[in-house]
Design a protein around this motif. Structure first.
Motif, PDB file in Angstrom:
ATOM      1  N   VAL A   3     -48.317   0.695  40.951  1.00 50.67           N
ATOM      2  CA  VAL A   3     -49.201  -0.583  41.338  1.00 50.67           C
ATOM      3  C   VAL A   3     -49.068  -0.819  42.896  1.00 50.67           C
ATOM      4  O   VAL A   3     -48.093  -0.722  43.275  1.00 50.67           O
ATOM      5  N   THR A   4     -50.473  -0.878  43.366  1.00 54.72           N
ATOM      6  CA  THR A   4     -50.288  -0.914  45.027  1.00 54.72           C
ATOM      7  C   THR A   4     -50.129  -2.335  45.239  1.00 54.72           C
ATOM      8  O   THR A   4     -50.367  -3.307  44.433  1.00 54.72           O
ATOM      9  N   ILE A   5     -49.144  -2.467  46.110  1.00 56.57           N
ATOM     10  CA  ILE A   5     -48.663  -3.460  46.567  1.00 56.57           C
ATOM     11  C   ILE A   5     -49.271  -4.111  47.990  1.00 56.57           C
ATOM     12  O   ILE A   5     -49.133  -3.130  48.903  1.00 56.57           O
ATOM     13  N   PRO A   6     -49.857  -5.142  48.311  1.00 55.43           N
ATOM     14  CA  PRO A   6     -49.779  -6.504  47.349  1.00 55.43           C
ATOM     15  C   PRO A   6     -50.618  -6.269  46.207  1.00 55.43           C
ATOM     16  O   PRO A   6     -51.669  -5.505  46.147  1.00 55.43           O
ATOM     17  N   PRO A   7     -50.166  -6.822  44.869  1.00 50.50           N
ATOM     18  CA  PRO A   7     -50.779  -6.521  43.897  1.00 50.50           C
ATOM     19  C   PRO A   7     -52.168  -7.221  43.752  1.00 50.50           C
ATOM     20  O   PRO A   7     -52.465  -8.081  44.432  1.00 50.50           O
ATOM     21  N   THR A   8     -53.229  -6.842  43.069  1.00 48.84           N
ATOM     22  CA  THR A   8     -54.376  -7.457  43.141  1.00 48.84           C
ATOM     23  C   THR A   8     -54.550  -8.723  42.167  1.00 48.84           C
ATOM     24  O   THR A   8     -53.296  -8.719  41.444  1.00 48.84           O
ATOM     25  N   GLU A   9     -55.359  -9.446  42.207  1.00 45.68           N
ATOM     26  CA  GLU A   9     -55.529 -10.686  41.288  1.00 45.68           C
ATOM     27  C   GLU A   9     -55.412 -10.337  39.916  1.00 45.68           C
ATOM     28  O   GLU A   9     -54.720 -10.794  39.061  1.00 45.68           O
ATOM     29  N   GLU A  10     -56.247  -9.207  39.652  1.00 44.01           N
ATOM     30  CA  GLU A  10     -56.224  -8.657  38.262  1.00 44.01           C
ATOM     31  C   GLU A  10     -54.831  -8.332  37.727  1.00 44.01           C
ATOM     32  O   GLU A  10     -54.527  -8.569  36.725  1.00 44.01           O
ATOM     33  N   ASP A  11     -54.160  -7.483  38.673  1.00 50.01           N
ATOM     34  CA  ASP A  11     -52.610  -6.973  38.190  1.00 50.01           C
ATOM     35  C   ASP A  11     -51.852  -8.390  37.900  1.00 50.01           C
ATOM     36  O   ASP A  11     -50.990  -8.285  36.965  1.00 50.01           O
ATOM     37  N   ARG A  12     -51.999  -9.325  38.831  1.00 46.58           N
ATOM     38  CA  ARG A  12     -51.225 -10.294  38.733  1.00 46.58           C
ATOM     39  C   ARG A  12     -51.490 -11.280  37.540  1.00 46.58           C
ATOM     40  O   ARG A  12     -50.729 -11.590  36.691  1.00 46.58           O
ATOM     41  N   ALA A  13     -52.767 -11.241  37.231  1.00 49.33           N
ATOM     42  CA  ALA A  13     -53.184 -12.144  35.804  1.00 49.33           C
ATOM     43  C   ALA A  13     -52.682 -11.263  34.532  1.00 49.33           C
ATOM     44  O   ALA A  13     -52.185 -11.800  33.681  1.00 49.33           O
ATOM     45  N   VAL A  14     -52.750  -9.961  34.638  1.00 44.46           N
ATOM     46  CA  VAL A  14     -52.215  -9.282  33.635  1.00 44.46           C
ATOM     47  C   VAL A  14     -50.594  -9.274  33.298  1.00 44.46           C
ATOM     48  O   VAL A  14     -50.175  -9.502  32.228  1.00 44.46           O
ATOM     49  N   LEU A  15     -50.163  -9.150  34.235  1.00 44.62           N
ATOM     50  CA  LEU A  15     -48.357  -9.460  34.298  1.00 44.62           C
ATOM     51  C   LEU A  15     -48.068 -11.013  33.845  1.00 44.62           C
ATOM     52  O   LEU A  15     -47.221 -10.965  32.867  1.00 44.62           O
ATOM     53  N   LYS A  16     -48.844 -11.725  34.192  1.00 45.47           N
ATOM     54  CA  LYS A  16     -48.537 -13.091  33.643  1.00 45.47           C
ATOM     55  C   LYS A  16     -49.219 -13.345  32.186  1.00 45.47           C
ATOM     56  O   LYS A  16     -48.323 -13.917  31.474  1.00 45.47           O
ATOM     57  N   SER A  17     -49.964 -12.459  31.869  1.00 47.19           N
ATOM     58  CA  SER A  17     -50.452 -12.580  30.459  1.00 47.19           C
ATOM     59  C   SER A  17     -49.160 -11.864  29.502  1.00 47.19           C
ATOM     60  O   SER A  17     -49.007 -12.332  28.414  1.00 47.19           O
ATOM     61  N   MET A  18     -48.716 -10.862  30.147  1.00 49.14           N
ATOM     62  CA  MET A  18     -47.501 -10.278  29.438  1.00 49.14           C
ATOM     63  C   MET A  18     -46.401 -11.310  29.193  1.00 49.14           C
ATOM     64  O   MET A  18     -45.692 -11.343  28.218  1.00 49.14           O
ATOM     65  N   LEU A  19     -45.984 -12.174  30.223  1.00 50.46           N
ATOM     66  CA  LEU A  19     -44.895 -12.979  30.262  1.00 50.46           C
ATOM     67  C   LEU A  19     -45.195 -13.884  29.080  1.00 50.46           C
ATOM     68  O   LEU A  19     -44.431 -14.398  28.240  1.00 50.46           O
ATOM     69  N   GLU A  20     -46.528 -14.479  29.147  1.00 50.73           N
ATOM     70  CA  GLU A  20     -46.901 -15.476  28.264  1.00 50.73           C
ATOM     71  C   GLU A  20     -46.673 -14.882  26.957  1.00 50.73           C
ATOM     72  O   GLU A  20     -46.414 -15.954  25.896  1.00 50.73           O
ATOM     73  N   PHE A  21     -47.193 -13.746  26.587  1.00 46.54           N
ATOM     74  CA  PHE A  21     -47.166 -13.135  25.097  1.00 46.54           C
ATOM     75  C   PHE A  21     -45.580 -13.171  24.673  1.00 46.54           C
ATOM     76  O   PHE A  21     -45.327 -13.638  23.649  1.00 46.54           O
ATOM     77  N   ILE A  22     -44.683 -12.836  25.521  1.00 46.11           N
ATOM     78  CA  ILE A  22     -43.197 -12.729  25.155  1.00 46.11           C
ATOM     79  C   ILE A  22     -42.757 -14.329  24.683  1.00 46.11           C
ATOM     80  O   ILE A  22     -42.169 -14.595  24.081  1.00 46.11           O
ATOM     81  N   ILE A  23     -43.263 -15.301  25.709  1.00 46.65           N
ATOM     82  CA  ILE A  23     -42.779 -16.539  25.513  1.00 46.65           C
ATOM     83  C   ILE A  23     -43.401 -17.049  24.144  1.00 46.65           C
ATOM     84  O   ILE A  23     -42.497 -17.839  23.289  1.00 46.65           O
ATOM     85  N   ASN A  24     -44.701 -16.715  24.092  1.00 44.00           N
ATOM     86  CA  ASN A  24     -45.228 -17.165  22.829  1.00 44.00           C
ATOM     87  C   ASN A  24     -44.652 -16.707  21.537  1.00 44.00           C
ATOM     88  O   ASN A  24     -44.306 -17.301  20.674  1.00 44.00           O
ATOM     89  N   SER A  25     -44.169 -15.486  21.800  1.00 46.05           N
ATOM     90  CA  SER A  25     -43.474 -14.855  20.480  1.00 46.05           C
ATOM     91  C   SER A  25     -42.103 -15.369  20.119  1.00 46.05           C
ATOM     92  O   SER A  25     -41.741 -15.114  19.202  1.00 46.05           O
ATOM     93  N   GLN A  26     -41.709 -16.060  21.238  1.00 45.68           N
ATOM     94  CA  GLN A  26     -40.502 -16.564  21.010  1.00 45.68           C
ATOM     95  C   GLN A  26     -40.467 -18.410  20.404  1.00 45.68           C
ATOM     96  O   GLN A  26     -39.620 -18.927  20.131  1.00 45.68           O
ATOM     97  N   ASP A  27     -41.725 -18.563  20.192  1.00 40.83           N
ATOM     98  CA  ASP A  27     -42.018 -19.896  19.856  1.00 40.83           C
ATOM     99  C   ASP A  27     -42.436 -19.657  18.478  1.00 40.83           C
ATOM    100  O   ASP A  27     -43.410 -19.312  17.954  1.00 40.83           O
ATOM    101  N   GLU A  28     -41.720 -20.471  17.501  1.00 44.66           N
ATOM    102  CA  GLU A  28     -41.770 -20.383  15.952  1.00 44.66           C
ATOM    103  C   GLU A  28     -43.147 -20.776  15.725  1.00 44.66           C
ATOM    104  O   GLU A  28     -43.837 -19.866  14.941  1.00 44.66           O
ATOM    105  N   GLU A  29     -43.754 -21.917  16.270  1.00 44.84           N
ATOM    106  CA  GLU A  29     -44.891 -22.223  15.855  1.00 44.84           C
ATOM    107  C   GLU A  29     -46.086 -21.302  16.180  1.00 44.84           C
ATOM    108  O   GLU A  29     -46.915 -20.713  15.270  1.00 44.84           O
ATOM    109  N   ILE A  30     -46.045 -21.172  17.557  1.00 50.18           N
ATOM    110  CA  ILE A  30     -47.008 -20.252  18.069  1.00 50.18           C
ATOM    111  C   ILE A  30     -47.134 -18.817  17.390  1.00 50.18           C
ATOM    112  O   ILE A  30     -48.038 -18.085  17.047  1.00 50.18           O
ATOM    113  N   ALA A  31     -45.914 -18.212  17.210  1.00 51.42           N
ATOM    114  CA  ALA A  31     -45.665 -16.971  16.793  1.00 51.42           C
ATOM    115  C   ALA A  31     -46.139 -16.960  15.275  1.00 51.42           C
ATOM    116  O   ALA A  31     -46.934 -16.040  14.915  1.00 51.42           O
ATOM    117  N   LYS A  32     -45.993 -18.245  14.586  1.00 48.22           N
ATOM    118  CA  LYS A  32     -46.561 -18.036  13.140  1.00 48.22           C
ATOM    119  C   LYS A  32     -47.691 -18.096  13.404  1.00 48.22           C
ATOM    120  O   LYS A  32     -48.545 -17.451  12.531  1.00 48.22           O
TER     121      LYS A  32
END
Ligand code: NB4
Ligand code: NI
Length: 183
Positions: free
Chosen positions: A22-51
């Motif tokens: 990834v080119t550094i500094p990261p683009t806004e798009e790369d930052r948004a994608v990476l944030k969405s990846m963390l969001e997925f992991i956190i969601n996957s660990q939330d019983e209600e959201i995961a269900k």
């Protein structure tokens, strides 16, 4: 938000490619994608959201798993002392590691692999990783235990390596020299 339909499965060629830096500094798009990846992991660990969204639980995710062949990973897990390890990283690189190895006693799974593949997956017990954070600042992490294992699993994805590549094909549970089970 990322759901399981966005996660490509074993056999998809992207999982066997070496991902691009990834080119550094990261683009806004790369930052948004990476944030969405963390969001997925956190969601996957939330019983209600995961269900609600039928998410398989995860503690890590690499961009190639959502068909983005870029060197970006997210991790969100607690270590054996209950310390939270939450990372969104660009261009992570293992710069040193222990000789000693470790492995999860119950083996590993992968959100991109739908079947269970039993066997010992040897990992370095301790790793030192250099990477860039979500803002493009360089950082250095010294990890052991589950954080170390998860980091290695994710960096493998950036190099087209799947966890089962490390399992002994003749004897999946053959003891590995200098390797000790976690816990
Ligand atoms: C060990 C574990 N692996 C889970 N899944 N697999 C994954 O994360 C794959 C990556 C991991 C496989 C082995 C090392 C890295 C995803 N991979 O494919 C990304 O490349 C888990 F879900 C899980 N936990 C324990 C902690 N728990 C806290 C509460 O919420 C549920 C959660 C479940 N532990
Ligand atoms: Ni995986």
């Amino acid at each position: 938000m990322i759901t399981m339909k966005d996660i490509i499965r074993d056999g998809h060629p992207t999982l066997r490619k070496v991902a691009e830096e990834v080119t550094i500094p990261p683009t806004e798009e790369d930052r948004a994608v990476l944030k969405s990846m963390l969001e997925f992991i956190i969601n996957s660990q939330d019983e209600e959201i995961a269900k609600k969204y039928d998410l398989r639980p995860g503690i890590g995710l690499a961009a190639p798993q959502i068909n983005i062949s870029k060197r970006m990973i997210a991790l969100h897990l607690e270590d054996e002392k209950g310390k939270l390890h939450s990372y969104t990283l660009f261009n992570p690189k293992i710069v040193s590691h222990s000789v000693e190895k470790t492995y999860l006693p119950n083996g590993e799974g992968c959100l991109s692999v739908d079947e269970v593949i039993p066997g010992i997956v040897p990992r370095y017990a301790r790793v030192t990783v250099k990477a860039f954070d979500i803002d493009g600042n360089e950082l250095k992490l010294r990890l052991k235990g589950l954080p170390s294992i998860a980091m290695q699993h994710e960096i493998d994805h950036l190099n087209g390596i799947m966890f089962y590549d490390h399992i002994n094909k003749d004897d999946p549970f053959k003891p590995v020299e200098n390797a000790f089970p976690l816990e």
